[in-house]
Each structure stands twice: as C-alpha cells, then as structure tokens.
Write a protein that holds these residues in place. Structure first.
Motif, PDB file in Angstrom:
ATOM      1  N   ILE A  21      66.195  49.339  24.131  1.00 16.30           N
ATOM      2  CA  ILE A  21      66.642  47.979  23.827  1.00 16.30           C
ATOM      3  C   ILE A  21      66.920  47.872  22.332  1.00 16.30           C
ATOM      4  N   ILE A  22      68.104  47.364  21.997  1.00 13.69           N
ATOM      5  CA  ILE A  22      68.406  47.025  20.614  1.00 13.69           C
ATOM      6  C   ILE A  22      68.508  45.506  20.533  1.00 13.69           C
ATOM      7  N   ASP A  23      67.783  44.919  19.601  1.00  9.68           N
ATOM      8  CA  ASP A  23      67.865  43.480  19.367  1.00  9.68           C
ATOM      9  C   ASP A  23      68.811  43.273  18.186  1.00  9.68           C
ATOM     10  N   ALA A  24      70.018  42.781  18.474  1.00 10.75           N
ATOM     11  CA  ALA A  24      71.062  42.723  17.442  1.00 10.75           C
ATOM     12  C   ALA A  24      71.060  41.422  16.649  1.00 10.75           C
ATOM     13  N   ASN A  25      70.068  40.578  16.878  1.00  8.88           N
ATOM     14  CA  ASN A  25      70.069  39.310  16.140  1.00  8.88           C
ATOM     15  C   ASN A  25      68.653  38.790  15.917  1.00  8.88           C
ATOM     16  N   VAL A  26      68.080  39.168  14.774  1.00  8.68           N
ATOM     17  CA  VAL A  26      66.737  38.700  14.386  1.00  8.68           C
ATOM     18  C   VAL A  26      66.848  38.045  13.015  1.00  8.68           C
ATOM     19  N   GLN A  27      66.210  36.886  12.841  1.00  4.46           N
ATOM     20  CA  GLN A  27      66.236  36.198  11.550  1.00  4.46           C
ATOM     21  C   GLN A  27      64.888  36.305  10.840  1.00  4.46           C
ATOM     22  N   PRO A  28      64.768  37.240   9.901  1.00  4.77           N
ATOM     23  CA  PRO A  28      63.545  37.297   9.105  1.00  4.77           C
ATOM     24  C   PRO A  28      63.553  36.151   8.091  1.00  4.77           C
ATOM     25  N   HIS A  29      62.369  35.655   7.768  1.00  4.02           N
ATOM     26  CA  HIS A  29      62.295  34.504   6.863  1.00  4.02           C
ATOM     27  C   HIS A  29      61.425  34.787   5.647  1.00  4.02           C
ATOM     28  N   PHE A  30      61.680  33.992   4.614  1.00  2.00           N
ATOM     29  CA  PHE A  30      60.766  33.963   3.471  1.00  2.00           C
ATOM     30  C   PHE A  30      59.426  33.416   3.934  1.00  2.00           C
ATOM     31  N   ARG A  31      58.368  33.790   3.213  1.00  2.00           N
ATOM     32  CA  ARG A  31      57.054  33.262   3.569  1.00  2.00           C
ATOM     33  C   ARG A  31      56.983  31.760   3.300  1.00  2.00           C
ATOM     34  N   TYR A  32      57.708  31.333   2.264  1.00  5.51           N
ATOM     35  CA  TYR A  32      57.790  29.903   1.930  1.00  5.51           C
ATOM     36  C   TYR A  32      59.119  29.732   1.195  1.00  5.51           C
ATOM     37  N   ASN A  33      59.645  28.523   1.181  1.00  5.00           N
ATOM     38  CA  ASN A  33      60.998  28.304   0.661  1.00  5.00           C
ATOM     39  C   ASN A  33      61.181  28.808  -0.768  1.00  5.00           C
ATOM     40  N   ALA A  34      60.154  28.629  -1.599  1.00  2.00           N
ATOM     41  CA  ALA A  34      60.323  28.971  -3.019  1.00  2.00           C
ATOM     42  C   ALA A  34      60.283  30.481  -3.260  1.00  2.00           C
ATOM     43  N   GLU A  35      59.958  31.254  -2.257  1.00  2.00           N
ATOM     44  CA  GLU A  35      59.852  32.708  -2.471  1.00  2.00           C
ATOM     45  C   GLU A  35      61.176  33.301  -2.966  1.00  2.00           C
ATOM     46  N   ILE A  36      62.276  32.673  -2.566  1.00  5.70           N
ATOM     47  CA  ILE A  36      63.584  33.178  -2.986  1.00  5.70           C
ATOM     48  C   ILE A  36      63.718  33.206  -4.506  1.00  5.70           C
ATOM     49  N   ARG A  37      63.019  32.303  -5.193  1.00  4.91           N
ATOM     50  CA  ARG A  37      63.172  32.198  -6.653  1.00  4.91           C
ATOM     51  C   ARG A  37      62.704  33.468  -7.364  1.00  4.91           C
ATOM     52  N   ARG A  38      61.795  34.190  -6.736  1.00  8.54           N
ATOM     53  CA  ARG A  38      61.325  35.440  -7.357  1.00  8.54           C
ATOM     54  C   ARG A  38      62.441  36.482  -7.424  1.00  8.54           C
ATOM     55  N   TYR A  39      63.471  36.299  -6.610  1.00 11.46           N
ATOM     56  CA  TYR A  39      64.552  37.286  -6.568  1.00 11.46           C
ATOM     57  C   TYR A  39      65.817  36.798  -7.276  1.00 11.46           C
ATOM     58  N   LEU A  40      65.730  35.608  -7.893  1.00 12.60           N
ATOM     59  CA  LEU A  40      66.870  35.073  -8.651  1.00 12.60           C
ATOM     60  C   LEU A  40      66.694  35.388 -10.130  1.00 12.60           C
ATOM     61  N   SER A  41      67.811  35.614 -10.828  1.00 14.22           N
ATOM     62  CA  SER A  41      67.726  35.885 -12.258  1.00 14.22           C
ATOM     63  C   SER A  41      67.482  34.573 -13.015  1.00 14.22           C
ATOM     64  N   ALA A  42      67.101  34.699 -14.278  1.00 15.67           N
ATOM     65  CA  ALA A  42      66.642  33.565 -15.080  1.00 15.67           C
ATOM     66  C   ALA A  42      67.595  32.367 -15.056  1.00 15.67           C
ATOM     67  N   PRO A  43      68.909  32.547 -15.192  1.00 20.11           N
ATOM     68  CA  PRO A  43      69.781  31.362 -15.239  1.00 20.11           C
ATOM     69  C   PRO A  43      69.777  30.548 -13.940  1.00 20.11           C
ATOM     70  N   HIS A  44      69.345  31.158 -12.844  1.00 19.31           N
ATOM     71  CA  HIS A  44      69.442  30.473 -11.545  1.00 19.31           C
ATOM     72  C   HIS A  44      68.097  30.077 -10.964  1.00 19.31           C
ATOM     73  N   LYS A  45      67.044  30.603 -11.566  1.00 17.05           N
ATOM     74  CA  LYS A  45      65.701  30.428 -11.000  1.00 17.05           C
ATOM     75  C   LYS A  45      65.302  28.967 -10.821  1.00 17.05           C
ATOM     76  N   LEU A  46      65.767  28.113 -11.749  1.00 17.32           N
ATOM     77  CA  LEU A  46      65.298  26.731 -11.723  1.00 17.32           C
ATOM     78  C   LEU A  46      66.309  25.756 -11.113  1.00 17.32           C
ATOM     79  N   ARG A  47      67.374  26.283 -10.556  1.00 15.82           N
ATOM     80  CA  ARG A  47      68.357  25.398  -9.908  1.00 15.82           C
ATOM     81  C   ARG A  47      67.792  24.838  -8.606  1.00 15.82           C
ATOM     82  N   SER A  48      68.311  23.663  -8.202  1.00 15.41           N
ATOM     83  CA  SER A  48      67.861  23.144  -6.909  1.00 15.41           C
ATOM     84  C   SER A  48      68.647  23.841  -5.796  1.00 15.41           C
ATOM     85  N   ILE A  49      67.936  24.154  -4.738  1.00 12.34           N
ATOM     86  CA  ILE A  49      68.481  24.954  -3.644  1.00 12.34           C
ATOM     87  C   ILE A  49      68.050  24.303  -2.334  1.00 12.34           C
ATOM     88  N   PRO A  50      68.949  24.149  -1.363  1.00 14.55           N
ATOM     89  CA  PRO A  50      68.530  23.543  -0.084  1.00 14.55           C
ATOM     90  C   PRO A  50      67.446  24.383   0.605  1.00 14.55           C
TER      91      PRO A  50
END
Lengths: 99, 351
Positions: free
Chosen positions: B3-32
């Motif tokens: 079986i191959i599962d061709a559609n899985v959505q992994p998630h951040f542990r919490y919404n703000a986790e994405i900020r750790r992967y953004l560079s300095a100019p974008h880290k503090l922008r508001s994001i949906p």
C-alpha cells in the motif's frame, strides 16, 4: 444534387470535382447546407499559433460544426468518423456519381 | 498487498513553529494560521482523537505508527499544507521554503526507514520564486513531487504558470494540487460564490480541480510538455467522467479554435493526470464501485490517499470496497509506484 436518400453535394475545388453525402456522420444533419471554408492547424511560430489552411476544402456541418475534408470525407477531429464520398465524372454535360 | 499512501499532511507541532525556519526579515511578519478557514468541518478539521499536546499529524513517530504499523501502509507521500495565497507573494515564497526546510529537517532526513517521501511546496503566484525553489530541492532523493494549492486566482493552464510546470517536468516531478490550509487571498470556493455551510463547501470545492485540468488540456500545456504530470490530491474524480464527456463533445465541434489539441481531451488523462482518493468521491453503494471506476479508465488514474490526519481520513479498505482485484492493486499501490518511480521499494516490502 438529388441522389440516393439524402442527396449528394458536388464541389469544384480548384478545378477538381468531389462529392460527399449530404448526411453528417454525427446525427444525420444535411451536411452540405453548412458553410464551405478552410480549417486551422497548429503553428507555434505565428502570433496566435494558428494558421488558416485548406480554404474551400472543408465542409462544416450546420448543426454541430463538425469539420469534414471534402476531398477525403475524413472528419478533422476524429478521422474514424468519416462521411461517405463518391467518384465524380462529367460526360456530355451529365454528372455521374459512382458509389 | 503493498500500500502506498499518496496523500498525507504532516503538521507543525504548533502554528508558530514555522517561524524557526524563516529568515530574520520574515520571522516577525503576521502569517495566517493553518486552520484559519471559514468553513469548519464537524468537530474541527482534523481527527479529534489525534489532538494532544501538539497538532494532529505533527509527531513523526506517531504518524509512522498510525500509517505503517497499524494502517499497513508501506510508503507515504507527505504533502504539507502552506498558508493560503498571501497578498505578499514574496513572503509566501519564503513560507513555502520554510515549510520545505522544516519537512526535510523534522521528517525526511531523520527518517532512516525510507518510508516517508516529500513534496516541494511552491507558490505559483511567484513564478520565478517557484522555479528557484524547485531547482533548489529537486535533486533531493526524498522529494518526489511539487505541491501547489487548489486555490488559485487563475487556472493552472494559463501560460503565466508554464515555467513552473516546465521546471517540474524537467526534473520528472509530478505537480500535486491540494486544498491549502490558511485562508488567504482566494476566490470564493464555488463558482456561485460562498457556500452556506461546510457540506456545501466540501461538496463543491473539488470541482475547482476540473477547471485547472480543463485549461491544462485546452491551452496545450500537456501537449507542449510530454513529461508533465498533475496529481489532483483532493478528489474530484467522481465528476471527471461527465465533464470529460462534455469536453470531448465540444472539442469535436470547435477543434479549429485550439488546433494544438490534437486528440480527444480525455486522451491526455493516462499520460498526464492522476487523482488521490477522497472519502467523498464515488458511489455510496459499493455494488456500483467496480463498474463506476471503469468509466474514463479511472482505475489507471486513481491512487490511494488517506488525507491523514484530516477528519475524513480514509482507510485503504474503505477506498477499495467493491473493486475487483486488478483495480485494488492499481489503486492501492501500482499507480503510485509507477508515477513516483518507487517500484523497487514497494516490491522489496511486499510480503
């Protein structure tokens, strides 16, 4: 001209005579009542990517606009959907169609 | 059976986790937020039993246990959501890059079993940025497709998108189209505006797939790019047959307007189009399923996709209920194996 059940269209294309059944292979419309015109081909080098070709050689069905090459009977989209063609001979002012 | 599962959505542990992967100019922008969405599924967008200290689908070990150990899946294609179409398209491209870096850092590179494969998320509203992101990551052995949102302000057959599709095709990467998370600058979800309730939204949203598909065919994108493949990962294949019949019929009448379409529109499907299964597609009576799947040769187009951890996650058994053995094999693994070129992995894991 009147011939057979549905009639036959006889066309003079650049001095050569061709005939097709007046019966569209789609739903039986009177094919020869439609426009005679040319068609298009893909031309990537043109601004609109379309070249107009085969002017005067294409019968366009008046009902659903299917295109047929009068010289071969072939439908331009799907060659398997042909319209019947006839051989044309003219002798002493009489037109003879051979099925 | 594999079986191959061709559609899985992994998630951040919490919404703000994405900020750790953004560079300095974008880290503090508001994001949906990823769940910022005006139509709420019953009980929330994700399976209620998966909410814990962190987001559902956010812990690789838990996801692996659910999919592989308990679900019998051999291989999963991870396709993380991004955050909608954001007015600042340059920021959105950095968000896509951050999500790709996060996917590599948290999921793909720590996984030593080779069972997780990934998606390069790109922002189609920034064509140059999207091409650059594909070039940056296409050679990573675990990145097997490019991902874009179903929500788009122009259909994907428009020539403005062509450089993105060209880059994906050049690297042999299919383009997966999936409903995005996070509400951004989008059109109304249905052709007649905003649906009243979630069922109205969920029932009609996948129709948008067909708009992309029809324009890709009619505007000649598939004709120009032999190697271009699209995966519609949110279903919509239940409306495929009547709409393809319609397209084929109009093509017979108006072929002269698009002479680059040199075959019936439906004839492009086998070489260029796949769908992932959805809990909402298909007959409600399983006794119709086998015959229904044969319309438009859907058995060759459909790949099992669970949508885990979405509330409507579907198991392999429910997706192939009523299908014959040949259809089951194609849907559960063979179609995905052929598309992603992972035959050796799947064959190796067959018991």
């Amino acid at each position: 001209m009147q011939a057979g059940k549905f009639g036959v269209g006889v066309y003079n294309i650049d001095g050569s005579l061709y005939a097709i059944a007046n019966y569209c292979s789609h739903e039986g419309a009177p094919l020869c009542a439609g426009y005679v015109r040319g068609t298009t081909e893909f031309a990537p080098e043109m601004p609109d990517q379309i070249r107009h070709v085969r002017e005067g050689q294409i019968a366009r069905c008046p009902w659903h606009q299917w295109e047929f090459d009068i010289t071969t009977g072939a439908n331009l989209a799907d060659p398997r959907k042909r319209v019947r063609t006839y051989e044309v001979d003219v002798s002493d002012g009489q037109v003879y169609l051979t099925a | 059976m594999s079986i191959i599962d061709a559609n899985v959505q992994p998630h951040f542990r919490y919404n703000a986790e994405i900020r750790r992967y953004l560079s300095a100019p974008h880290k503090l922008r508001s994001i949906p937020d990823v769940e910022q969405q005006w139509y709420q599924a019953p009980g929330g967008d994700y399976r209620q039993d998966l909410y814990g200290d962190h987001y559902p689908g956010s812990d690789p070990d838990t996801v692996a246990r659910h999919l592989f150990d308990e679900g019998g899946v051999d291989l999963a294609i991870l396709n993380p959501l991004t955050r909608g179409n954001i007015a600042d398209y340059l920021l959105n491209s950095r968000l896509c890059a951050a999500i790709n870096d996060w996917l590599l850092d948290r999921w793909l590179e720590p996984d030593t079993t080779g069972r997780f494969l990934g998606t390069i998320r790109v922002n189609p509203e920034d064509v140059k940025g999207a091409v650059a992101e594909i070039e940056r990551l296409a050679d990573h052995p675990k990145m097997v497709q490019v991902g874009v949102p179903l929500q788009s302000r122009e259909p994907y057959g428009k020539p403005m998108f062509e450089p993105i599709w060209e880059a994906a095709a050049a690297h042999g990467l299919p383009v997966a189209v999936h409903i995005n998370g996070g509400n951004g600058v989008d059109h109304a979800p249905t052709f007649a505006g905003h649906a009243f309730t979630y069922p109205g939204y969920a029932a009609f949203m996948p129709l948008n797939s067909f708009v992309h598909l029809a324009t890709l065919i009619i505007e000649g994108m598939f004709g120009r790019h032999q190697n271009l493949k699209f995966v519609f990962a949110d279903g919509g294949y239940d409306i495929l047959t009547p709409l393809m019949w319609r397209l084929d019929t109009f093509w017979m009448s108006m072929r002269d307007q698009t002479p680059w379409v040199d075959r019936y529109p439906s004839e492009y499907l086998p070489d260029h189009v796949r769908f992932c299964s959805s809990a909402f597609d298909g007959p409600t009576d399983d006794s119709h399923a086998e015959r229904w799947l044969n319309y438009t040769d859907k058995a060759d187009l459909l790949m099992y996709g669970s949508s885990y951890p979405h509330w409507s996650t579907s198991s392999p058994d429910t997706v192939v209920a009523g299908l014959n053995d040949v259809q089951r094999e194609k849907v559960l693994w063979r179609n995905a194996s052929d598309l992603y070129g992972v035959a050796s992995h799947v064959e190796g894991s067959r018991s």
